[in-house]
Design an enzyme around this catalytic site. Structure first.
Site: not given
Length: 333
Positions: A200, A219, A221, A275
């Protein structure tokens, strides 16, 4: 086009931002960040000849932090610089050229150029545009979503993917050994040689009100592990001891995030890092995370050796595609 791009909004606003980018007070970085303190997450030197020491440091960091940085990782600085250069050049192309590889309208695929990623709570948006595409294994790659421009894009990404392989294998091995497992247990649990490398590129343009907006909302990962390189603009924040802190970045280091799948496989011994990303007023921040994900049909659950009567399974075993669907749509797992 799915919606107005943040890059375009950024170039047209001077001192305000649209309401959908203003976070609630409990999320606004100006209010919720501990200012004047930069968190020094563990930095681990992979060139150390004492493998047991490396295992211990990575295991400890993964249990206590869920994030660490590695130096002397073996990826040449030039390969990282080239990856960053071609990514930056793509985002500086005219808008219509970027739209050529936009995510197809209504598609469930995550790959392509875009702005929206997941279900947004209260209609709030992140101050970021992105490009997703898989860089490994060859069977998973869809070159439709790889930019043709700049011309060096494909070569730079293929070189980076090749250089990343030994780092990925080492990370899984050290994490496995840190749990007294066999060296390949966690990698095999995440899909083995079918492990998907999903790149990404995050593009966070200058924001007139960085005190009110977030690049990416808080969030964890959903990957097994994430390996990331940023540019030199501060932006990564980690939630530690009930507070948000800026993370100090070491030049030429790789930032390693423990993701949900490693937390699941370790039966909660390793923690996925919570994070988020902030933005700045004058500068563009970019980052290049590679999410190391199980193949869609692969089932992930706690490693059987880590489940005992005293420590029963804390997570369900499920197909990765089902986990991802629930995560992106904010559904219970």
């Amino acid at each position: 086009m799915e919606e107005k791009r943040v890059q375009e909004i950024s170039s047209n606003v001077l001192d305000t931002i649209p309401a959908e980018y203003i976070r609630s007070e409990k999320e606004q970085p100006a209010i919720t960040t501990i200012h004047g303190v930069v968190l020094e997450v563990p930095v681990i030197d992979l060139s150390d000849s004492d493998e047991e020491k490396i295992v211990g440091l990575i295991s400890q960091a993964s249990k206590e932090w869920g994030i660490f940085q590695v130096v002397n990782h073996g990826i040449p600085n030039e390969a990282i610089a080239k990856l960053q250069e071609v990514g930056k050049e793509f985002f500086e192309l005219p808008q219509e050229e970027k739209e050529l590889i936009a995510k197809p309208e209504g598609s469930q695929s995550i790959e392509g150029y875009g702005t929206r990623l997941q279900k947004e709570i209260e209609g709030k948006k992140g101050w970021v545009d992105h490009l997703f595409h898989k860089i490994w294994p060859p069977s998973a790659i869809n070159y439709q979503f790889w930019p043709k421009n700049p011309p060096a894009y494909r070569e730079a990404n293929e070189e980076y993917a090749k250089r990343l392989h030994p780092v990925v294998d080492k990370m899984f091995m050290y994490l496995s050994l840190g749990l007294d497992l066999e060296p390949n247990d966690l990698k095999n649990g995440a899909g083995g040689d079918d492990l998907v490398y999903l790149l990404k590129i995050n593009y966070y343009p200058p924001c007139p009100r960085p005190d009110l907006a977030l690049g990416v909302v808080a969030h964890t990962d959903m990957s097994a592990i994430t390996i990331l390189v940023p540019n030199d603009v501060q932006g990564l924040q980690v939630f530690k001891d009930d507070h948000w802190y800026d993370v100090k970045y070491i030049p030429n280091a790789l930032i390693v995030h423990i993701g949900d799948q490693v937390e699941i496989m370790s039966n909660g011994k390793y923690k996925a890092v919570f994070h988020r990303t902030t933005v700045t007023k004058e500068k563009t921040r970019m980052s290049w995370p590679v999410f190391l994900e199980p193949p869609p049909e692969h089932e992930v659950g706690p490693i059987p050796k880590l489940v005992t009567d005293e420590n029963p399974a804390k997570f369900k075993t499920k197909k990765y595609k089902d986990y991802a669907y629930c995560k992106l749509n904010k559904l219970p797992q």
